[in-house]
Design an enzyme around this catalytic site. Structure first.
Site, PDB file in Angstrom:
ATOM      1  N   TRP A  43     -20.876  15.246 -39.804  1.00 20.20           N
ATOM      2  CA  TRP A  43     -19.549  15.833 -39.606  1.00 20.20           C
ATOM      3  C   TRP A  43     -19.245  16.702 -40.812  1.00 20.20           C
ATOM      4  O   TRP A  43     -19.453  16.280 -41.950  1.00 20.20           O
ATOM      5  CB  TRP A  43     -18.470  14.748 -39.473  1.00 20.20           C
ATOM      6  N   GLU A  56     -20.649  15.423 -34.919  1.00 16.74           N
ATOM      7  CA  GLU A  56     -19.272  15.072 -34.568  1.00 16.74           C
ATOM      8  C   GLU A  56     -18.328  16.257 -34.740  1.00 16.74           C
ATOM      9  O   GLU A  56     -18.217  16.817 -35.821  1.00 16.74           O
ATOM     10  CB  GLU A  56     -18.819  13.912 -35.481  1.00 16.74           C
ATOM     11  N   LYS A 109     -14.329  18.088 -33.935  1.00 12.97           N
ATOM     12  CA  LYS A 109     -12.931  17.684 -33.848  1.00 12.97           C
ATOM     13  C   LYS A 109     -12.059  18.869 -33.507  1.00 12.97           C
ATOM     14  O   LYS A 109     -12.498  20.017 -33.485  1.00 12.97           O
ATOM     15  CB  LYS A 109     -12.466  16.959 -35.105  1.00 12.97           C
ATOM     16  N   ASP A 139     -14.974  10.946 -31.608  1.00 14.85           N
ATOM     17  CA  ASP A 139     -14.083  10.107 -32.409  1.00 14.85           C
ATOM     18  C   ASP A 139     -12.736  10.068 -31.691  1.00 14.85           C
ATOM     19  O   ASP A 139     -12.199  11.110 -31.311  1.00 14.85           O
ATOM     20  CB  ASP A 139     -13.966  10.733 -33.815  1.00 14.85           C
ATOM     21  N   HIS A 154      -9.936  12.624 -32.491  1.00  8.59           N
ATOM     22  CA  HIS A 154     -10.271  14.041 -32.639  1.00  8.59           C
ATOM     23  C   HIS A 154      -9.901  14.942 -31.470  1.00  8.59           C
ATOM     24  O   HIS A 154     -10.478  16.014 -31.323  1.00  8.59           O
ATOM     25  CB  HIS A 154     -11.772  14.185 -32.931  1.00  8.59           C
ATOM     26  N   HIS A 191     -16.838   6.912 -32.241  1.00  8.92           N
ATOM     27  CA  HIS A 191     -16.162   6.417 -33.436  1.00  8.92           C
ATOM     28  C   HIS A 191     -14.844   5.836 -32.969  1.00  8.92           C
ATOM     29  O   HIS A 191     -13.974   6.570 -32.506  1.00  8.92           O
ATOM     30  CB  HIS A 191     -15.863   7.564 -34.408  1.00  8.92           C
ATOM     31  N   ASP A 227      -4.768  12.927 -36.554  1.00  9.18           N
ATOM     32  CA  ASP A 227      -6.020  12.223 -36.842  1.00  9.18           C
ATOM     33  C   ASP A 227      -5.857  11.386 -38.114  1.00  9.18           C
ATOM     34  O   ASP A 227      -6.449  11.673 -39.145  1.00  9.18           O
ATOM     35  CB  ASP A 227      -7.132  13.279 -37.012  1.00  9.18           C
ATOM     36  N   ASP A 245      -6.498   8.158 -38.715  1.00 11.50           N
ATOM     37  CA  ASP A 245      -7.477   7.104 -39.010  1.00 11.50           C
ATOM     38  C   ASP A 245      -6.830   5.755 -39.290  1.00 11.50           C
ATOM     39  O   ASP A 245      -7.246   5.030 -40.198  1.00 11.50           O
ATOM     40  CB  ASP A 245      -8.400   7.524 -40.166  1.00 11.50           C
ATOM     41  N   ASP A 280     -14.480   3.908 -37.371  1.00  6.41           N
ATOM     42  CA  ASP A 280     -14.139   4.949 -38.333  1.00  6.41           C
ATOM     43  C   ASP A 280     -12.630   4.980 -38.568  1.00  6.41           C
ATOM     44  O   ASP A 280     -11.900   5.658 -37.854  1.00  6.41           O
ATOM     45  CB  ASP A 280     -14.639   6.317 -37.831  1.00  6.41           C
TER      46      ASP A 280
HETATM   47  C1  RNT Z   1     -13.694  12.957 -39.956  1.00  8.44           C
HETATM   48  C2  RNT Z   1     -14.699  12.241 -39.125  1.00  8.44           C
HETATM   49  C3  RNT Z   1     -15.778  11.513 -39.877  1.00  8.44           C
HETATM   50  C4  RNT Z   1     -15.250  10.770 -41.095  1.00  8.44           C
HETATM   51  C5  RNT Z   1     -16.256   9.856 -41.738  1.00  8.44           C
HETATM   52  C6  RNT Z   1     -15.818   9.393 -43.077  1.00  8.44           C
HETATM   53  O1  RNT Z   1     -12.676  13.477 -39.223  1.00  8.44           O
HETATM   54  O2  RNT Z   1     -14.062  11.369 -38.250  1.00  8.44           O
HETATM   55  O3  RNT Z   1     -16.452  10.686 -39.028  1.00  8.44           O
HETATM   56  O4  RNT Z   1     -14.108  10.040 -40.797  1.00  8.44           O
HETATM   57  O5  RNT Z   1     -17.477  10.466 -41.772  1.00  8.44           O
HETATM   58 ZN    ZN Z   2     -15.302  10.014 -37.093  1.00  5.54          ZN
END
Ligand code: RNT
Ligand code: ZN
Length: 424
Positions: A189, A231, A233, A264, A267, A291, A299, A301, A331
């Site tokens: 990513w 990955e 987004k 993810d 994303h 993820h 986003d 997390d 993640d």
């Molecule tokens: C970032 C991605 C990625 C990271 C990790 C730390 O938007 O989701 O996967 O969160 O690699």
């Molecule tokens: Zn991710």
């Protein structure tokens, strides 16, 4: 009545309730335990990494907010935290590392020069558990990523530096796989993108494609050992208007180069269903990586919980019996609560969603659907939500000898007092 007897009694009733709908809870339970979940190491230290130089550089697109005490400060502390976490999780796990968790001693080793031996301590640790490791090149938190571009950078030298990093990451992933006898998923990513409307959306995408071709063109790496994933987004912090590696870019790139697309949960557009993408992508891609994360308005997390997006994602995987085609990785990173608890909540919610999916009375639902009885399908779907899946979950924990219900909190609070509280 002792807790374990109560759990078995509740489970017997639940097994019957599910059997009435044609669901075999024993089979679901076994299967739910067998799906590997890759636990990310980066919740333990708020995505800081272990480098001596470059550490702490604000990361483009990634931010752990909060200041709860107890952040792991080195590799030993991260591993100790993961030791504790793994004891509280039922089922099969893996551990997911980022390149900037390399341990290079006093030597400063830049990203383009990292090598397998910088992960010896992680490998030794993984061997003691007999678990597999996954990997990620770290294309952020570095002076050469400070302007928001890496593999798609306009300067050749900067691109080349990151290409070397990507190539190094694949060799390390292959080494993990060989050493542990277990293929390693290596997920790429990049944060590349722009805060505000760029005049040229074309050139960075062309450069990103070319850089990746230079990375994946290394045929000395066996793709059966290093499983390459990419990955995309929709937007990130500092890349609100333009993300070079968008969903379309990566879906097409992965498709044309035989790589694994990574989805993810944080994303996409807020109303977009990631669950719905599973049956579309798996028509064309042999495998996907997911993820599990939780976007709260963006986003962000947040720690994964058993919410609708997570449940529907695994429900779709269950309905398509696609367990062997989906890699599951966590993640998220929340620095505002006890980090061990964050891990346990997120990992257990993910496995609960897997179990919930496997307990779905899919055959009955399809029968109703095929008979044109939409009302029956809807009623049964509603009924499935009220079935005693929690009793099956507690039984699953009992059988694997991890605390059932919320009893694991006691372990976390003990660890907080004896270990975390002494980290200043
Ligand atoms: C970032 C991605 C990625 C990271 C990790 C730390 O938007 O989701 O996967 O969160 O690699
Ligand atoms: Zn991710």
């Amino acid at each position: 009545m002792p807790a374990s007897r109560r759990i078995s009694a509740a489970y017997r009733l639940a097994r019957q309730a599910y059997a009435d709908l044609g669901v075999d809870t024993e089979a679901a339970l076994e299967r739910a335990l067998s799906v590997p979940i890759s636990i990310h190491c980066w919740q333990a230290d708020d995505v800081q990494g272990l480098e001596t130089a470059g550490s702490g550089i604000a990361s483009c697109g990634i931010m752990a907010t909060g200041g709860y005490p107890g952040r792991a400060r080195n590799g030993d502390e991260i591993r100790a935290d993961l030791d504790h976490v793994l004891r509280l999780l039922p089922g099969s796990q893996r551990v997911n590392l980022h390149a900037f968790y390399a341990e290079t001693g006093r030597r400063v080793v830049d990203r383009d020069a990292i090598r397998p031996e910088h992960f010896t301590r992680w490998l030794d640790w993984a061997k003691t558990y007999g678990i597999g490791l996954d990997f990620n090149p770290t294309y952020f938190a570095h002076p050469k990523a400070a302007d928001g571009f890496t593999l798609s950078h306009s300067e050749k030298n900067t691109r080349q530096f990151w290409i070397e990093h990507g190539r190094a990451s694949r060799r390390i992933a292959q080494h993990f796989a060989k050493t542990l006898g277990n293929p390693c998923v290596n997920n790429h990513w990049v944060p590349d993108g722009a805060k505000d409307g760029p005049a040229d959306r074309w050139s960075p995408r062309r450069r990103l494609m070319e850089s990746y071709d230079a990375i994946f063109g290394d045929t000395t790496v066996d793709r059966k050992l290093c499983i390459d994933a990419v990955e995309g987004k929709l937007f990130g912090l500092g890349s609100e208007d333009y993300v070079v590696g968008s969903q379309e870019f990566y879906t097409s790139y992965a498709q044309s180069r035989g790589l694994v697309p990574c989805l993810d949960l944080g994303h996409y557009h807020p109303t977009e269903s990631v669950a719905d993408k599973v049956s579309a992508l798996l028509q064309f891609h042999p495998r996907i990586l997911v993820h599990t994360s939780r976007p709260v308005r963006w986003d962000s997390d947040h720690v994964v919980i058993l919410d609708d997006p997570v449940r529907s994602l695994f429900l779709e995987i269950a309905r398509g019996d696609a367990w062997d085609r989906v890699f599951v990785a966590l993640d998220f990173f929340d620095a505002s609560i006890n980090r061990i608890a964050a891990y346990v909540i997120g990992a257990r919610a993910t496995r609960q969603a897997i179990l919930f999916g496997l307990l779905d009375p899919s055959a009955r639902l399809r029968a109703a659907e095929n008979a044109g009885l939409g009302h029956e399908r809807l009623a049964l779907m509603e009924h499935a939500k009220a079935l005693p899946w929690g009793a099956v979950w507690d039984e699953l924990c009992e059988r694997t000898e991890v605390p059932a219900s919320a009893d694991w909190l006691k372990e976390v609070s003990r660890y907080e007092k004896t270990v975390l509280a002494h980290r200043q």
